[in-house]
Write a protein that holds these residues in place. Structure first.
Motif, PDB file in Angstrom:
ATOM      1  N   ASN A 198      32.805 -40.813 -38.160  1.00 15.32           N
ATOM      2  CA  ASN A 198      32.213 -41.973 -38.835  1.00 15.32           C
ATOM      3  C   ASN A 198      33.012 -43.242 -38.538  1.00 15.32           C
ATOM      4  N   ASP A 199      32.320 -44.361 -38.521  1.00 15.95           N
ATOM      5  CA  ASP A 199      32.966 -45.644 -38.262  1.00 15.95           C
ATOM      6  C   ASP A 199      33.882 -46.030 -39.413  1.00 15.95           C
ATOM      7  N   GLY A 212      34.453 -42.281 -33.955  1.00 16.79           N
ATOM      8  CA  GLY A 212      33.835 -43.420 -34.627  1.00 16.79           C
ATOM      9  C   GLY A 212      34.491 -44.732 -34.215  1.00 16.79           C
TER      10      GLY A 212
END
Length: 324
Positions: free
Chosen positions: A114-115, A176
């Protein structure tokens, strides 16, 4: 008599309430989490005790604080950094073997990281009366690493046929992206004569660094294959060589994410307010001087009411003593 005193007391409390300072205090060693309802504050007094910290609830993008008087202790931190992205999910593994003579299936790819979150923008406009040491941080959050790829399925057994090849390993998940830094702006001016404004640059540090890119996940291992061997033939007990399968190729590693963007914090003295002089409070912009005079008059009126209230309380006490 009692009703008159109660009415006068109610009026006094009302006037005093209107004059009460709009303050925010964080006790030494405590942590204040800023919520959505506190995104924009106009304060008379802001006090941050020694080792106090300020953090932010998820989803907030900006914190604006205008304070007439600020008192900061030692080792105070306002941490507006973005949250780190979570690691991508690792792929599940095959628990079964391919059917006899069949090749194994390729492993499952790992999940993407995930970012990282973006830093919260800090827009601070402070009249500083006391300053120990302060750190302002609004770094971007690091991107999460990609999840590991799954192992390829084992090839099927040989039985009058060659053995199945092992399945290729699953690809690792991509990392990410790093979060962007939040902008930091501190505009300050002196309040009173205890603080040397030249010391602000030494006592305040700020960071608006880019969030680091998440690493790519590792590829999964290739599935195993059965070795070749001789097997008994159907005529005269002859044995026949049956070739084994090939071990599966390892999965490719995931690609790294991209780093976020960095910014340069802005710390700037408001010389217009500083020139009002030491020991003299700056008049906030947009506040007419006549309102200051009205405030002084209101303060004097409150003092008069307090004197009257005290006299009435003494009279009431004497009357109660006489009536016994």
């Amino acid at each position: 008599m009692k009703y008159r005193i109660i009415t006068l007391l109610s009026l006094l409390l009302l006037l005093a309430g209107n004059m009460s300072a709009n303050e925010l205090r964080v006790a030494p060693g405590e942590t204040l989490v800023i919520t959505e309802g506190q995104q924009a504050l106009e304060l008379d007094l802001l006090v941050l005790g020694d080792a106090a910290s300020v953090r932010f609830a998820p989803g907030l993008k900006r914190w604006q604080v205008t304070a007439k008087e600020v008192r900061v202790g030692n080792n105070v931190q306002i941490d507006a950094s973005g949250a780190a992205g979570s690691v991508g999910k690792a792929a599940s593994e095959y628990t079964s073997v391919a059917e006899t003579c069949e090749d194994g299936k390729a492993g499952i790819a790992g999940g993407k990281g995930n970012d990282g979150g973006n830093g919260v923008e800090l827009a601070l406009s402070w009249g500083i009366a006391e300053l120990g040491s302060l750190r302002l941080v609004s770094d971007g959050g690091a991107g999460g690493s990609g999840g590991a790829g799954g192992r390829g399925q084992n090839g099927g057994e040989l039985n009058k046929c060659r053995g199945g090849n092992g399945g290729a390993g699953g690809a690792g998940g991509d990392g990410g992206n790093g979060g962007d830094a939040g902008n930091i702006s501190l505009v300050y001016w002196p309040v009173g004569d205890k603080l040397d404004m030249t010391a602000v640059a030494q006592r305040v540090s700020a960071s608006s660094a880019a969030g680091k890119a998440g690493l790519g996940g590792v590829g999964g291992e290739g599935g195993a294959a059965e070795d070749g061997r001789y097997m008994k033939g159907s005529f005269g007990g002859n044995k026949k060589w049956l070739a084994g399968g090939e071990k599966g190729q390892p999965g490719a590693a995931g690609e790294a994410g991209k780093p976020g963007s960095a910014l340069v914090p802005q710390l700037q003295q408001d010389f217009a307010k500083a020139q009002l002089g030491r020991g003299q409070r700056a008049v906030p912009e947009g506040l007419p001087v006549k309102k200051n005079k009205a405030t002084v008059a209101l303060s004097q009126r409150v003092q008069e009411l307090e004197t009257q209230l005290e006299a009435l309380e003494n009279r009431l006490l004497k009357l109660e003593q006489l009536s016994r």
